[in-house]
Scaffold this active site. Structure first.
Site, PDB file in Angstrom:
ATOM      1  N   LYS A 186     -46.076  19.458   6.591  1.00  0.00           N
ATOM      2  CA  LYS A 186     -45.154  20.307   7.292  1.00  0.00           C
ATOM      3  C   LYS A 186     -43.743  19.351   7.134  1.00  0.00           C
ATOM      4  O   LYS A 186     -43.430  18.358   7.692  1.00  0.00           O
ATOM      5  CB  LYS A 186     -45.323  20.343   8.659  1.00  0.00           C
ATOM      6  CG  LYS A 186     -44.496  21.249   9.404  1.00  0.00           C
ATOM      7  CD  LYS A 186     -44.350  21.199  10.556  1.00  0.00           C
ATOM      8  CE  LYS A 186     -42.885  20.708  11.164  1.00  0.00           C
ATOM      9  NZ  LYS A 186     -41.574  21.261  10.681  1.00  0.00           N
ATOM     10  N   GLU A 261     -44.651   6.924  13.237  1.00  0.00           N
ATOM     11  CA  GLU A 261     -43.455   6.320  12.707  1.00  0.00           C
ATOM     12  C   GLU A 261     -42.262   6.916  13.463  1.00  0.00           C
ATOM     13  O   GLU A 261     -41.799   8.054  13.182  1.00  0.00           O
ATOM     14  CB  GLU A 261     -43.062   6.330  11.468  1.00  0.00           C
ATOM     15  CG  GLU A 261     -43.853   5.595  10.460  1.00  0.00           C
ATOM     16  CD  GLU A 261     -43.918   4.060  10.774  1.00  0.00           C
ATOM     17  OE1 GLU A 261     -42.815   3.364  11.216  1.00  0.00           O
ATOM     18  OE2 GLU A 261     -45.027   3.229  10.666  1.00  0.00           O
ATOM     19  N   CYS A 295     -33.860   5.624  11.194  1.00  0.00           N
ATOM     20  CA  CYS A 295     -34.640   5.110  12.259  1.00  0.00           C
ATOM     21  C   CYS A 295     -34.486   3.237  12.203  1.00  0.00           C
ATOM     22  O   CYS A 295     -34.589   2.950  13.410  1.00  0.00           O
ATOM     23  CB  CYS A 295     -36.317   5.039  12.021  1.00  0.00           C
ATOM     24  SG  CYS A 295     -36.847   4.728  10.321  1.00  0.00           S
ATOM     25  N   GLU A 392     -31.536   5.520  20.989  1.00  0.00           N
ATOM     26  CA  GLU A 392     -31.445   5.754  19.853  1.00  0.00           C
ATOM     27  C   GLU A 392     -30.293   6.858  19.554  1.00  0.00           C
ATOM     28  O   GLU A 392     -30.590   7.910  19.989  1.00  0.00           O
ATOM     29  CB  GLU A 392     -32.508   5.753  19.095  1.00  0.00           C
ATOM     30  CG  GLU A 392     -32.307   6.221  17.676  1.00  0.00           C
ATOM     31  CD  GLU A 392     -33.808   6.758  16.845  1.00  0.00           C
ATOM     32  OE1 GLU A 392     -34.538   7.943  17.399  1.00  0.00           O
ATOM     33  OE2 GLU A 392     -34.128   6.427  15.831  1.00  0.00           O
TER      34      GLU A 392
END
Ligand code: NAD
Length: 491
Positions: A186, A261, A295, A392
């Site tokens: 996906k 992750e 990331c 983040e």
């Protein structure tokens, strides 16, 4: 910003689902616009799958698994190499599609394509090794023989984000196929175009129908259906920590394996003895590559006090001169952010940084006109409890603080719920190694840009990851371990 729509593509773009070796329409006809972040124009509309399409794809993958798991490692290696060569042949087209859809400079998209090729080639080599005879395990019994066999996990769901679409896919897909798993992928609803083109390349490589399937659509529908489908053995997910938590909860209902992750809030630690030019390069590269949508962004800079003034001055100059614009124009260092939601999120963080009392050294303007462009922004002297220091941001925002001692730097760098990566900049070799050892991060670079080789490892500590990708770890993530203990043959 003078960004242009890029009608670079004289071939029609893929917009359908790829299930059981065929391009097909979803059961319920719906389409989603895919937006060019440089212009906010719709590039194309793609078909949107739903739970019925997920079921169809998973069943196809389950049927295909019976024969695919019996193939030799060498046969699967052949397919992986054919995919690598297909990506190579279409490299410039894939890179352009990535820049059009994601907004990153074309030079960065070419690096992504190179990474995809290297990953498929590496896992082809590893697949070849799977045909070696099973090694006997030494056990303290002369009456028994023990071997460990590694078998493919089964049907696996691969769910990926929009920041490095082809790369995050390759890091999962190549080892999954190498191991003998069948796959339903996906892609992100924001960046499905590179993945759909990759699917066309995989189709050309001649994989048996059902081994590789793609269902485009939203996380709430396609993602959620994949994480709960009873025939999916494992979910390998890359994305935000918040969604990773949902994936883990959903997978727990049927005790599926998960690899996650997730996000990061990583530091670059610059000691006073560092080469200043190198430090400036590493800080700006770590914070602004892919417009900071990484990331692994080292968006927290910790600089030893004697070097702070000089480093901040050099960084401020470099940040202010960053060329932001059309990803296809030469000399552009940063494209737009990839989607409107991310653009607005970054603006909110910049406003919060100002409200929290940080000194704004370079203000990231959001230029007038179309496109999700933001100039890079730099704050210094943030309180360690401020949102922009702790959360983040996933955008071009750099935060700088000074430190006095090595222990101080390590404690501040580790004071986060994440633990993906870190960078250390120093001329003192033993100190570099010592600090790398003390940092709670899955990857530490010493005096190096963020190079990632498929032979090594990827993933982090704490809320950044569960499991590891790349290297032999990436393959093991798609394998079950079976012990076979046989009584010795009677003489
Ligand atoms: P996201 O979590 O919003 O989405 C990731 C994927 O999950 C998308 O395909 C989305 O459609 C899908 N999804 C959404 N809801 C879902 C659900 N309930 N069930 C299943 N799937 C669902 O992340 P994003 O905004 O696309 O990507 C940015 C995030 O990804 C950042 O936090 C970044 O740090 C992280 N990331 C991590 C790594 C890594 O290697 N650690 C690499 C790249 C990106």
């Amino acid at each position: 910003m003078n960004a242009q729509t890029r009608p670079l593509f004289d071939v029609p773009l893929r917009t359908q689902l790829f299930i059981d070796g065929r391009w097909c329409m979803p059961e319920t006809r719906r389409r989603l616009p895919v937006v060019n972040p440089s212009t906010e124009d719709t590039i194309v509309e793609v078909e949107v799958g739903g739970p019925a399409d997920v079921d169809c794809a998973v069943r196809a993958a389950s049927r295909a698994f019976r024969a695919w798991k019996q193939t030799s490692g060498a046969q699967r290696a052949g397919f992986l190499r054919a995919i690598a060569r297909g990506v190579e042949a279409q490299g410039e087209h894939l890179a352009a599609l990535q820049s059009l859809n994601n907004g990153k400079p074309i030079t960065e998209s070419r690096i992504d394509v190179g990474d995809v090729i290297a990953t498929f080639d590496y896992y082809a080599d590893l697949a070849d090794t799977l045909d070696a005879p099973e090694a006997e395990i030494a056990i303290p019994s002369g009456d028994h023989r023990a071997v460990i066999r590694r078998e493919p996990t089964g049907v696996v769901a691969l769910i990926v984000p929009w920041n490095f679409p082809m790369v995050t896919t390759a890091w999962k897909l190549a080892p999954a196929l190498a191991a003998g798993c069948t796959v339903v992928l996906k892609p992100s609803e924001f960046t499905p175009l590179p993945e759909l083109e990759l699917a066309a390349i995989i189709e050309q490589a001649g994989l048996p129908p059902g081994v590789f399937n793609v269902v485009t659509g939203t996380g709430a529908e396609v993602g959620a259906a994949l994480t709960t489908h009873p025939l999916v053995s494992k979910v390998s997910f890359t994305g935000s920590t918040a969604v990773g938590e949902q994936v883990m909860k959903a997978a727990a209902q049927s005790i599926k394996g998960v690899s996650l992750e997730l996000g990061g809030k990583s530091s670059i630690v610059v000691f006073a003895d560092a080469d200043l030019d190198l430090a400036v390069d590493l800080v700006t590269g770590g914070a602004f590559f892919n417009a900071g949508q990484m990331c692994s962004a080292t968006s927290r800079v910790l600089v030893e006090r004697p070097l702070a003034e000089a480093l901040i001055a050099r960084l401020a100059d470099r940040v202010a001169r960053t060329v932001v614009g059309d990803p296809f124009a030469s000399g552009v260092q940063m494209g737009p952010l990839t989607n409107r939601a991310q653009y607005e999120r970054v603006q909110r963080f910049i406003a919060r940084g100002k409200a929290d009392g940080a000194s704004l050294v370079v203000q990231g303007e959001a230029p007038e006109g179309a496109g999700y462009f933001v100039q890079p922004t730099m704050f210094v002297d943030l309180p360690t409890d401020s949102a922009i220091w702790r959360e983040e941001i996933f955008g071009p925002v750099l935060c700088v603080r000074s430190f006095d001692t090595e222990d101080d730097a390590i404690a501040t760098a580790n004071d986060t719920e994440f633990g993906l990566v870190a960078t250390v900049v120093t001329r003192d070799g033993p100190r570099g190694q010592r600090v790398a050892g003390a940092l709670q991060a899955g990857v530490v670079w010493i005096n190096s840009p963020q190079l990632i080789f498929p032979q090594t490892s990827w993933g982090g500590y704490k809320k950044s990851s569960i499991g590891r990708e790349l290297g032999p770890f990436g393959l093991a993530a798609f394998q079950e371990v079976k012990q076979i203990l046989s009584a010795a043959d009677p003489v």
